[in-house]
Write a protein that holds these residues in place. Structure first.
Motif, mmCIF file in Angstrom:
data_model
loop_
_atom_site.group_PDB
_atom_site.id
_atom_site.type_symbol
_atom_site.label_atom_id
_atom_site.label_comp_id
_atom_site.label_asym_id
_atom_site.label_seq_id
_atom_site.Cartn_x
_atom_site.Cartn_y
_atom_site.Cartn_z
ATOM 1 N N VAL A 154 -3.916 3.477 -1.833
ATOM 2 C CA VAL A 154 -4.202 3.783 -0.431
ATOM 3 C C VAL A 154 -5.172 2.752 0.129
ATOM 4 C CG1 VAL A 154 -5.113 5.514 1.164
ATOM 5 C CG2 VAL A 154 -3.862 6.233 -0.879
ATOM 6 N N GLU A 209 0.837 -1.198 0.000
ATOM 7 C CA GLU A 209 0.000 0.000 0.000
ATOM 8 C C GLU A 209 0.872 1.249 0.000
ATOM 9 O OE1 GLU A 209 -2.178 -0.721 3.492
ATOM 10 O OE2 GLU A 209 -3.484 -2.241 2.600
ATOM 11 N N SER A 210 0.396 2.259 -0.696
ATOM 12 C CA SER A 210 1.151 3.508 -0.763
ATOM 13 C C SER A 210 0.189 4.671 -0.964
ATOM 14 C CB SER A 210 2.161 3.466 -1.914
ATOM 15 O OG SER A 210 2.797 4.724 -2.069
ATOM 16 N N ASP A 211 0.397 5.712 -0.164
ATOM 17 C CA ASP A 211 -0.431 6.906 -0.324
ATOM 18 C C ASP A 211 0.281 7.973 -1.156
ATOM 19 O OD1 ASP A 211 1.538 7.508 1.443
ATOM 20 O OD2 ASP A 211 0.240 8.320 3.011
#
Length: 334
Positions: free
Chosen positions: A122, A88-90
Protein backbone atom coordinates in the motif's frame (compact mmCIF):
# COMPACT_ATOMS: atom_id res chain seq x y z
CA UNK A 1 -24.85 -80.40 -83.88
CA UNK A 2 -23.65 -77.27 -82.09
CA UNK A 3 -25.24 -74.10 -83.27
CA UNK A 4 -23.14 -70.92 -82.97
CA UNK A 5 -24.80 -67.53 -82.46
CA UNK A 6 -23.29 -65.31 -85.06
CA UNK A 7 -24.27 -62.20 -83.26
CA UNK A 8 -21.97 -63.06 -80.33
CA UNK A 9 -19.04 -63.56 -82.57
CA UNK A 10 -19.42 -60.27 -84.38
CA UNK A 11 -16.37 -57.91 -84.12
CA UNK A 12 -18.43 -55.04 -82.76
CA UNK A 13 -19.82 -57.07 -79.92
CA UNK A 14 -16.34 -58.23 -78.86
CA UNK A 15 -14.96 -54.71 -78.60
CA UNK A 16 -17.73 -53.64 -76.24
CA UNK A 17 -17.10 -56.54 -73.88
CA UNK A 18 -13.39 -55.74 -73.76
CA UNK A 19 -14.07 -52.09 -72.93
CA UNK A 20 -16.34 -53.01 -70.03
CA UNK A 21 -13.73 -55.33 -68.62
CA UNK A 22 -11.11 -52.60 -68.80
CA UNK A 23 -13.31 -50.07 -66.99
CA UNK A 24 -14.02 -52.54 -64.22
CA UNK A 25 -10.32 -53.15 -63.70
CA UNK A 26 -9.57 -49.40 -63.48
CA UNK A 27 -12.30 -48.89 -60.93
CA UNK A 28 -10.85 -51.55 -58.69
CA UNK A 29 -7.39 -50.00 -58.98
CA UNK A 30 -8.59 -46.47 -58.12
CA UNK A 31 -10.44 -47.78 -55.10
CA UNK A 32 -7.37 -49.49 -53.79
CA UNK A 33 -5.22 -46.35 -54.27
CA UNK A 34 -7.85 -44.11 -52.65
CA UNK A 35 -8.01 -46.29 -49.59
CA UNK A 36 -4.26 -46.19 -49.31
CA UNK A 37 -4.10 -42.36 -49.62
CA UNK A 38 -6.91 -41.79 -47.15
CA UNK A 39 -5.16 -43.98 -44.65
CA UNK A 40 -1.92 -41.99 -45.08
CA UNK A 41 -3.72 -38.63 -44.68
CA UNK A 42 -5.47 -39.73 -41.52
CA UNK A 43 -2.20 -40.92 -40.08
CA UNK A 44 -0.43 -37.57 -40.93
CA UNK A 45 -3.19 -35.45 -39.34
CA UNK A 46 -3.00 -37.48 -36.18
CA UNK A 47 0.76 -36.98 -35.95
CA UNK A 48 0.44 -33.20 -36.57
CA UNK A 49 -2.16 -32.90 -33.80
CA UNK A 50 0.04 -34.84 -31.43
CA UNK A 51 3.04 -32.58 -32.31
CA UNK A 52 0.98 -29.41 -31.79
CA UNK A 53 -0.12 -30.68 -28.41
CA UNK A 54 3.51 -31.21 -27.49
CA UNK A 55 4.47 -27.55 -28.56
CA UNK A 56 1.81 -25.78 -26.43
CA UNK A 57 0.92 -26.12 -22.79
CA UNK A 58 -0.95 -24.34 -20.03
CA UNK A 59 1.18 -21.80 -18.12
CA UNK A 60 1.41 -22.42 -14.37
CA UNK A 61 -0.55 -20.18 -12.02
CA UNK A 62 1.97 -18.08 -10.05
CA UNK A 63 -0.44 -15.44 -8.68
CA UNK A 64 0.00 -15.17 -4.92
CA UNK A 65 3.53 -16.60 -4.97
CA UNK A 66 6.67 -14.71 -4.04
CA UNK A 67 8.76 -13.31 -6.84
CA UNK A 68 11.43 -16.00 -6.50
CA UNK A 69 8.95 -18.87 -6.16
CA UNK A 70 7.13 -17.69 -9.27
CA UNK A 71 10.36 -17.66 -11.25
CA UNK A 72 11.20 -21.20 -10.14
CA UNK A 73 7.73 -22.58 -10.96
CA UNK A 74 7.77 -20.95 -14.39
CA UNK A 75 11.15 -22.48 -15.19
CA UNK A 76 10.09 -25.92 -13.95
CA UNK A 77 7.04 -25.77 -16.22
CA UNK A 78 9.22 -25.23 -19.29
CA UNK A 79 8.65 -21.51 -19.63
CA UNK A 80 10.91 -18.47 -19.24
CA UNK A 81 10.52 -15.50 -16.92
CA UNK A 82 9.64 -12.40 -18.93
CA UNK A 83 9.25 -8.83 -17.67
CA UNK A 84 8.79 -8.46 -13.93
CA UNK A 85 7.27 -5.16 -12.79
CA UNK A 86 6.01 -3.76 -9.51
CA UNK A 87 2.85 -1.89 -8.64
CA UNK A 88 1.08 -0.71 -5.52
CA UNK A 89 -1.67 -2.92 -4.19
CA UNK A 90 -3.90 -2.73 -1.15
CA UNK A 91 -5.08 -6.33 -1.65
CA UNK A 92 -1.89 -8.31 -2.25
CA UNK A 93 0.92 -8.44 0.29
CA UNK A 94 4.18 -6.79 -0.61
CA UNK A 95 6.51 -9.06 -2.59
CA UNK A 96 3.73 -11.36 -3.84
CA UNK A 97 2.64 -11.80 -7.47
CA UNK A 98 -0.46 -9.76 -8.33
CA UNK A 99 -1.03 -10.92 -11.92
CA UNK A 100 0.61 -12.74 -14.82
CA UNK A 101 0.50 -12.79 -18.61
CA UNK A 102 -0.37 -15.14 -20.22
CA UNK A 103 -2.73 -16.41 -17.55
CA UNK A 104 -2.93 -19.97 -16.28
CA UNK A 105 -6.21 -20.59 -18.12
CA UNK A 106 -4.68 -20.12 -21.57
CA UNK A 107 -2.37 -22.03 -23.88
CA UNK A 108 1.16 -20.84 -24.59
CA UNK A 109 4.07 -22.14 -26.60
CA UNK A 110 6.51 -24.17 -24.60
CA UNK A 111 9.61 -22.14 -23.77
CA UNK A 112 7.84 -18.79 -24.22
CA UNK A 113 8.03 -16.02 -21.60
CA UNK A 114 5.59 -15.28 -18.82
CA UNK A 115 5.42 -11.71 -17.48
CA UNK A 116 4.19 -11.03 -13.98
CA UNK A 117 3.56 -8.11 -11.62
CA UNK A 118 4.77 -8.04 -8.01
CA UNK A 119 3.02 -6.04 -5.27
CA UNK A 120 4.79 -3.04 -3.68
CA UNK A 121 2.18 -2.93 -0.97
CA UNK A 122 0.00 0.00 0.00
CA UNK A 123 1.27 3.49 -0.89
CA UNK A 124 2.23 5.43 2.21
CA UNK A 125 1.21 9.07 2.43
CA UNK A 126 4.28 11.15 3.40
CA UNK A 127 4.02 12.99 6.69
CA UNK A 128 3.61 16.77 6.67
CA UNK A 129 6.37 18.82 8.30
CA UNK A 130 6.94 22.54 8.85
CA UNK A 131 9.75 24.23 6.95
CA UNK A 132 12.25 25.83 9.36
CA UNK A 133 13.29 29.48 9.11
CA UNK A 134 16.75 29.46 7.53
CA UNK A 135 17.30 33.23 7.29
CA UNK A 136 20.36 34.28 9.26
CA UNK A 137 21.82 30.76 9.36
CA UNK A 138 25.02 29.57 7.76
CA UNK A 139 24.85 26.88 5.08
CA UNK A 140 25.89 24.17 7.56
CA UNK A 141 23.25 25.26 10.06
CA UNK A 142 20.58 25.31 7.37
CA UNK A 143 21.47 21.83 6.15
CA UNK A 144 21.30 20.49 9.71
CA UNK A 145 17.92 22.16 10.32
CA UNK A 146 16.45 20.74 7.11
CA UNK A 147 17.82 17.27 7.81
CA UNK A 148 16.20 17.28 11.25
CA UNK A 149 12.90 18.24 9.61
CA UNK A 150 13.36 15.34 7.13
CA UNK A 151 13.65 17.74 4.22
CA UNK A 152 16.19 17.89 1.41
CA UNK A 153 18.52 20.90 1.32
CA UNK A 154 19.68 22.59 -1.87
CA UNK A 155 22.25 25.38 -1.61
CA UNK A 156 22.11 27.88 -4.47
CA UNK A 157 25.15 29.92 -5.54
CA UNK A 158 25.83 32.80 -3.10
CA UNK A 159 25.10 36.32 -4.34
CA UNK A 160 25.96 39.85 -3.25
CA UNK A 161 23.44 41.35 -0.86
CA UNK A 162 23.65 44.73 0.83
CA UNK A 163 23.09 44.74 4.56
CA UNK A 164 23.58 40.97 4.95
CA UNK A 165 26.55 39.45 6.71
CA UNK A 166 28.65 37.39 4.31
CA UNK A 167 27.93 33.67 4.58
CA UNK A 168 24.48 34.14 6.11
CA UNK A 169 21.31 32.98 4.37
CA UNK A 170 18.88 35.71 3.38
CA UNK A 171 16.50 33.87 1.04
CA UNK A 172 14.78 30.45 0.94
CA UNK A 173 12.50 28.86 -1.66
CA UNK A 174 9.75 27.81 0.75
CA UNK A 175 8.49 30.25 3.38
CA UNK A 176 9.12 29.35 7.02
CA UNK A 177 6.39 27.33 8.80
CA UNK A 178 4.91 26.17 5.48
CA UNK A 179 3.63 22.57 5.71
CA UNK A 180 5.19 20.28 3.11
CA UNK A 181 5.70 16.54 2.64
CA UNK A 182 8.76 14.88 4.11
CA UNK A 183 11.52 14.71 1.52
CA UNK A 184 10.58 18.02 -0.12
CA UNK A 185 13.59 19.98 -1.42
CA UNK A 186 14.12 23.46 0.04
CA UNK A 187 16.70 25.71 -1.61
CA UNK A 188 18.40 28.69 -0.01
CA UNK A 189 20.80 31.50 -0.93
CA UNK A 190 23.64 32.87 1.20
CA UNK A 191 25.13 36.36 0.91
CA UNK A 192 28.56 37.27 -0.35
CA UNK A 193 28.32 40.64 1.40
CA UNK A 194 28.46 43.95 -0.39
CA UNK A 195 29.59 43.84 -3.98
CA UNK A 196 32.88 45.56 -4.74
CA UNK A 197 33.80 46.98 -8.14
CA UNK A 198 36.72 48.93 -9.58
CA UNK A 199 36.31 52.71 -9.66
CA UNK A 200 36.20 53.90 -13.30
CA UNK A 201 38.84 56.31 -14.54
CA UNK A 202 37.12 59.62 -15.37
CA UNK A 203 40.17 61.91 -15.49
CA UNK A 204 39.85 64.74 -18.04
CA UNK A 205 36.25 63.80 -18.80
CA UNK A 206 33.61 66.50 -18.98
CA UNK A 207 31.74 66.87 -15.71
CA UNK A 208 28.42 65.40 -16.93
CA UNK A 209 30.09 62.46 -18.69
CA UNK A 210 32.13 61.66 -15.59
CA UNK A 211 29.04 61.72 -13.37
CA UNK A 212 27.16 59.41 -15.75
CA UNK A 213 30.07 56.96 -15.88
CA UNK A 214 30.33 56.74 -12.10
CA UNK A 215 26.61 56.48 -11.40
CA UNK A 216 26.28 53.76 -14.04
CA UNK A 217 28.88 51.81 -12.07
CA UNK A 218 26.74 52.26 -8.91
CA UNK A 219 28.87 54.98 -7.31
CA UNK A 220 27.69 58.24 -5.76
CA UNK A 221 29.37 61.49 -6.82
CA UNK A 222 30.45 64.63 -4.96
CA UNK A 223 31.77 67.71 -6.80
CA UNK A 224 34.52 70.13 -5.75
CA UNK A 225 35.51 72.99 -8.06
CA UNK A 226 38.97 74.52 -8.25
CA UNK A 227 41.19 76.50 -10.58
CA UNK A 228 43.52 74.69 -12.96
CA UNK A 229 45.84 76.07 -15.59
CA UNK A 230 46.30 72.63 -17.22
CA UNK A 231 42.73 71.24 -17.36
CA UNK A 232 39.97 72.90 -19.34
CA UNK A 233 37.13 74.43 -17.39
CA UNK A 234 34.36 71.89 -16.71
CA UNK A 235 36.61 68.83 -16.96
CA UNK A 236 37.77 66.46 -14.22
CA UNK A 237 41.12 67.36 -12.65
CA UNK A 238 41.23 64.37 -10.31
CA UNK A 239 39.12 61.90 -8.34
CA UNK A 240 39.07 60.25 -4.95
CA UNK A 241 39.17 57.22 -4.63
CA UNK A 242 41.64 56.81 -7.46
CA UNK A 243 40.82 54.82 -10.61
CA UNK A 244 40.84 50.99 -10.45
CA UNK A 245 40.57 50.93 -6.65
CA UNK A 246 38.14 48.18 -5.56
CA UNK A 247 35.30 49.82 -3.65
CA UNK A 248 31.88 48.77 -2.40
CA UNK A 249 29.04 49.79 -4.69
CA UNK A 250 27.47 52.99 -3.43
CA UNK A 251 30.78 54.53 -2.34
CA UNK A 252 31.00 58.30 -2.94
CA UNK A 253 33.64 59.40 -5.45
CA UNK A 254 34.72 63.03 -5.11
CA UNK A 255 35.52 64.77 -8.38
CA UNK A 256 37.67 67.89 -8.65
CA UNK A 257 36.27 69.94 -11.52
CA UNK A 258 38.35 72.64 -13.18
CA UNK A 259 37.17 76.25 -13.14
CA UNK A 260 39.86 77.08 -15.64
CA UNK A 261 42.95 79.18 -14.98
CA UNK A 262 42.91 81.26 -11.81
CA UNK A 263 42.39 85.01 -12.37
CA UNK A 264 45.31 87.38 -11.84
CA UNK A 265 45.58 88.45 -8.19
CA UNK A 266 44.09 91.87 -7.38
CA UNK A 267 46.21 94.71 -6.04
CA UNK A 268 46.13 94.91 -2.28
CA UNK A 269 45.69 98.27 -0.49
CA UNK A 270 45.59 99.26 3.16
CA UNK A 271 42.21 100.25 4.51
CA UNK A 272 42.29 103.99 5.38
CA UNK A 273 41.14 105.41 8.69
CA UNK A 274 37.83 107.16 8.02
CA UNK A 275 37.01 108.09 11.59
CA UNK A 276 35.80 111.72 12.10
CA UNK A 277 35.86 112.41 8.36
CA UNK A 278 32.89 114.03 6.74
CA UNK A 279 30.96 112.31 4.01
CA UNK A 280 32.71 114.34 1.34
CA UNK A 281 36.12 113.66 2.85
CA UNK A 282 35.43 109.91 3.17
CA UNK A 283 34.35 109.67 -0.46
CA UNK A 284 37.54 111.37 -1.57
CA UNK A 285 39.74 109.03 0.50
CA UNK A 286 37.92 105.95 -0.85
CA UNK A 287 38.37 107.09 -4.41
CA UNK A 288 42.05 107.79 -3.96
CA UNK A 289 42.60 104.34 -2.38
CA UNK A 290 40.71 102.56 -5.14
CA UNK A 291 37.96 101.49 -2.73
CA UNK A 292 34.21 101.89 -2.65
CA UNK A 293 32.18 103.46 0.13
CA UNK A 294 28.73 102.67 1.40
CA UNK A 295 27.15 104.94 3.98
CA UNK A 296 24.66 104.23 6.71
CA UNK A 297 23.16 106.39 9.41
CA UNK A 298 22.68 110.13 8.99
CA UNK A 299 22.76 111.87 5.65
CA UNK A 300 25.45 114.26 6.83
CA UNK A 301 27.90 114.47 9.63
CA UNK A 302 31.10 112.58 10.40
CA UNK A 303 32.20 108.96 10.30
CA UNK A 304 31.83 107.31 13.68
CA UNK A 305 32.41 103.67 12.58
CA UNK A 306 33.79 101.68 9.63
CA UNK A 307 33.15 98.01 8.68
CA UNK A 308 36.81 97.18 7.97
CA UNK A 309 39.46 98.08 10.49
CA UNK A 310 41.93 100.70 9.33
CA UNK A 311 45.21 99.23 8.12
CA UNK A 312 43.69 95.91 6.93
CA UNK A 313 45.00 94.74 3.55
CA UNK A 314 42.14 94.37 1.08
CA UNK A 315 41.74 94.02 -2.68
CA UNK A 316 41.44 97.21 -4.64
CA UNK A 317 37.74 97.78 -5.32
CA UNK A 318 36.60 96.41 -1.96
CA UNK A 319 33.55 98.14 -0.48
CA UNK A 320 33.74 99.51 3.06
CA UNK A 321 30.64 100.57 4.97
CA UNK A 322 30.88 103.82 6.93
CA UNK A 323 28.48 104.92 9.65
CA UNK A 324 27.66 108.66 9.67
CA UNK A 325 26.45 110.58 12.67
CA UNK A 326 25.27 114.18 12.63
CA UNK A 327 27.36 116.74 14.47
CA UNK A 328 25.67 118.26 17.52
CA UNK A 329 24.22 121.73 16.94
CA UNK A 330 25.95 124.43 19.02
CA UNK A 331 23.73 126.90 20.87
CA UNK A 332 24.13 130.56 19.75
CA UNK A 333 24.48 133.46 22.24
CA UNK A 334 21.58 135.87 22.37
Amino acid sequence: MLTVNKAMHSPKRGWLVAACAALLACGLLVGLVGCSCGSDQNQGGKQETEKKAEDTKTPPNVVGMTKDDAARVIADAGFKVGTVTEEESDKVAIGMVVSQKPGSGTEAKSGSTIDYVVSKGVKKTPAQVAVPNLVGMTQTQAEDALAKAKLVSKAEDPVYADGVEPGKIFKQSVAPDTKVEEGTAVSFVAALGKEVVAVPNVANMAKDAAIKTLTSASFNVDIVEMYSSSVAAGNVIGQNPNPKIQCVKGTTVTLSISKGAAPAPKEQVAMPDFMTLSVEQAEAVCSNAGLKCAFTGADSGTVVAQSIVAGTKVDRGTTVTLTIEELPTLATEG
